[in-house]
Design a protein around this motif. Structure first.
Motif, mmCIF file in Angstrom:
data_model
loop_
_atom_site.group_PDB
_atom_site.id
_atom_site.type_symbol
_atom_site.label_atom_id
_atom_site.label_comp_id
_atom_site.label_asym_id
_atom_site.label_seq_id
_atom_site.Cartn_x
_atom_site.Cartn_y
_atom_site.Cartn_z
ATOM 1 N N ILE A 134 104.057 -0.690 113.681
ATOM 2 C CA ILE A 134 105.321 -0.686 114.419
ATOM 3 C C ILE A 134 106.261 0.371 113.856
ATOM 4 O O ILE A 134 106.935 1.090 114.601
ATOM 5 C CB ILE A 134 105.967 -2.087 114.378
ATOM 6 N N ILE A 135 106.290 0.494 112.530
ATOM 7 C CA ILE A 135 107.129 1.519 111.900
ATOM 8 C C ILE A 135 106.712 2.908 112.371
ATOM 9 O O ILE A 135 107.552 3.742 112.725
ATOM 10 C CB ILE A 135 107.042 1.418 110.363
ATOM 11 N N LYS A 136 105.398 3.165 112.381
ATOM 12 C CA LYS A 136 104.911 4.476 112.816
ATOM 13 C C LYS A 136 105.313 4.756 114.256
ATOM 14 O O LYS A 136 105.721 5.870 114.595
ATOM 15 C CB LYS A 136 103.387 4.553 112.668
ATOM 16 N N TYR A 137 105.199 3.733 115.101
ATOM 17 C CA TYR A 137 105.545 3.918 116.508
ATOM 18 C C TYR A 137 107.038 4.205 116.662
ATOM 19 O O TYR A 137 107.440 5.149 117.355
ATOM 20 C CB TYR A 137 105.159 2.682 117.318
ATOM 21 N N LEU A 138 107.872 3.389 116.022
ATOM 22 C CA LEU A 138 109.314 3.569 116.140
ATOM 23 C C LEU A 138 109.751 4.915 115.577
ATOM 24 O O LEU A 138 110.584 5.613 116.163
ATOM 25 C CB LEU A 138 110.044 2.432 115.415
ATOM 26 N N TYR A 139 109.184 5.269 114.429
ATOM 27 C CA TYR A 139 109.541 6.546 113.805
ATOM 28 C C TYR A 139 109.180 7.708 114.729
ATOM 29 O O TYR A 139 109.973 8.629 114.941
ATOM 30 C CB TYR A 139 108.817 6.685 112.467
ATOM 31 N N SER A 140 107.980 7.646 115.295
ATOM 32 C CA SER A 140 107.528 8.706 116.194
ATOM 33 C C SER A 140 108.425 8.808 117.425
ATOM 34 O O SER A 140 108.816 9.907 117.838
ATOM 35 C CB SER A 140 106.081 8.440 116.614
ATOM 36 N N GLU A 141 108.766 7.662 118.013
ATOM 37 C CA GLU A 141 109.605 7.664 119.213
ATOM 38 C C GLU A 141 111.006 8.197 118.914
ATOM 39 O O GLU A 141 111.568 8.976 119.687
ATOM 40 C CB GLU A 141 109.693 6.247 119.789
ATOM 41 N N LYS A 142 111.561 7.785 117.792
ATOM 42 C CA LYS A 142 112.920 8.227 117.461
ATOM 43 C C LYS A 142 112.945 9.714 117.119
ATOM 44 O O LYS A 142 113.882 10.431 117.493
ATOM 45 C CB LYS A 142 113.477 7.389 116.308
ATOM 46 N N GLN A 143 111.906 10.173 116.417
ATOM 47 C CA GLN A 143 111.824 11.597 116.107
ATOM 48 C C GLN A 143 111.662 12.416 117.379
ATOM 49 O O GLN A 143 112.287 13.459 117.555
ATOM 50 C CB GLN A 143 110.634 11.858 115.174
ATOM 51 N N SER A 144 110.808 11.930 118.271
ATOM 52 C CA SER A 144 110.569 12.630 119.531
ATOM 53 C C SER A 144 111.846 12.710 120.353
ATOM 54 O O SER A 144 112.173 13.750 120.930
ATOM 55 C CB SER A 144 109.476 11.905 120.320
ATOM 56 N N HIS A 145 112.573 11.600 120.380
ATOM 57 C CA HIS A 145 113.819 11.580 121.142
ATOM 58 C C HIS A 145 114.845 12.524 120.522
ATOM 59 O O HIS A 145 115.539 13.258 121.228
ATOM 60 C CB HIS A 145 114.386 10.171 121.194
ATOM 61 N N ALA A 146 114.923 12.509 119.184
ATOM 62 C CA ALA A 146 115.881 13.385 118.507
ATOM 63 C C ALA A 146 115.567 14.849 118.780
ATOM 64 O O ALA A 146 116.464 15.656 119.036
ATOM 65 C CB ALA A 146 115.863 13.104 117.008
ATOM 66 N N ASN A 147 114.277 15.195 118.747
ATOM 67 C CA ASN A 147 113.885 16.577 119.024
ATOM 68 C C ASN A 147 114.191 16.954 120.466
ATOM 69 O O ASN A 147 114.642 18.059 120.760
ATOM 70 C CB ASN A 147 112.395 16.766 118.745
ATOM 71 N N GLY A 148 113.947 16.001 121.384
ATOM 72 C CA GLY A 148 114.236 16.259 122.787
ATOM 73 C C GLY A 148 115.718 16.437 123.033
ATOM 74 O O GLY A 148 116.143 17.302 123.812
ATOM 75 N N ALA A 149 116.526 15.627 122.344
ATOM 76 C CA ALA A 149 117.973 15.725 122.505
ATOM 77 C C ALA A 149 118.482 17.061 121.986
ATOM 78 O O ALA A 149 119.383 17.676 122.566
ATOM 79 C CB ALA A 149 118.653 14.574 121.766
#
Length: 294
Positions: A134-149
């Motif tokens: 779950i940590i890996k998934y959340l970290y990946s999603e938040k990083q992806s969103h931050a990069n997209g933003a």
């Protein structure tokens, strides 16, 4: 798995409840439902920053290493697990599913509870593995969103600077991370003993992370590594991994193979027992996992 039934049920006092088990399989069955992460915990994790998620992942990894060492020593000296658990700070165990109380209750007993302690430690490691996913998934999603933003801001577009917690929670619950690198192969349950029959003249394919290896009994029981090198397995305990002290030392450049990746017990009569201790997994064909006896 031990199938011994006790003349008197084993009782564990966990909080204000008394849990009774007539056999070790009963105990294992009870803990199987405690290896997932409760929804309340997931909700708390969703709110963590990427920095805090990373810190939690590092903490869990350190705890797992300690548990792997305890389980490894307990194979040679079963009674060592009692003292090892007593010496650990109880606060490192989560209160999710009553885990801290279960370990505390086990610590009140003697060496006769060591088989229960081993199962509890294995199941708790599986719970930690669930948290890591779950940590890996959340970290990946938040990083992806931050990069997209960031990219959107550079393009002059307006985007929210936070990923919806509800969105992450729903995807974590209903779209779990899948590891299909090994195709039809299935990951061994971490810390659990898998007993296999390896008839003379036969081979079994096994994968350490993504690396194809072979267990062979054509010239005595051997482990054939990813480079095709043959390593005869001694009677008793064999350690497969990158550590210099391993019975079978794997190329240190293969960072996805753990220092102590796999334990193989050569118990004679063409029988072996496998215990995965790794971070990235040991994989077997599902038919072998379905047919194994413990």
């Amino acid at each position: 798995m031990l199938n011994k039934f006790f003349s008197k049920p084993v009782e564990l006092n966990v909080g204000d409840k008394t849990l009774r088990f007539c056999s070790i399989p009963d105990f294992e069955f009870c803990l199987n439902g405690r290896t997932s992460v409760p929804s309340k915990k997931i909700s708390e994790m969703v709110k963590l920053s990427t920095k805090k998620l990373k810190n939690e992942a590092v903490t869990i990894k350190d705890i797992e290493k300690r548990f792997v060492n305890i389980l490894s020593r307990s194979i040679e000296n079963p009674n060592s697990i009692n003292q090892a658990l007593r010496e650990m700070d109880p606060s490192i165990f989560s209160q999710d599913h009553g885990w801290r109380g279960i370990i505390a209750a086990l610590n009140e007993g003697g060496d006769d509870l060591n088989p229960f302690r081993r199962i509890a430690l294995v199941k708790y490691m599986q719970y930690l593995a669930s948290r890591q996913e779950i940590i890996k998934y959340l970290y990946s999603e938040k990083q992806s969103h931050a990069n997209g933003a960031t990219r959107a801001a550079e393009d002059g577009e307006e985007h929210a600077d936070k990923l919806s917690g509800t969105y992450i929670l729903e995807n974590t619950l209903f779209e779990p991370v899948k590891d299909d690198k090994n195709g039809e192969f299935e990951r061994m349950p971490k810390g659990e003993v898998i007993s296999l029959q390896l008839p003379a003249g036969k081979n079994i394919e096994i994968r350490l992370s993504k690396h194809r290896c072979i267990l062979s009994n054509k010239n005595g029981i051997e482990f054939i590594d990813q480079s095709g090198n043959h390593h005869p397995l001694i009677k008793g305990r064999n350690v497969i991994g990158r550590d210099a002290a391993s019975t079978v030392k794997i190329d240190s450049s293969l960072r996805d193979i753990s220092r102590l990746h796999l334990l193989i017990e050569n118990i004679g009569d063409n029988k072996i027992q496998l215990t995965d201790m790794s971070s990235h997994g040991t994989f077997l064909h599902p038919s072998l996992l379905a047919q194994h006896t413990t």
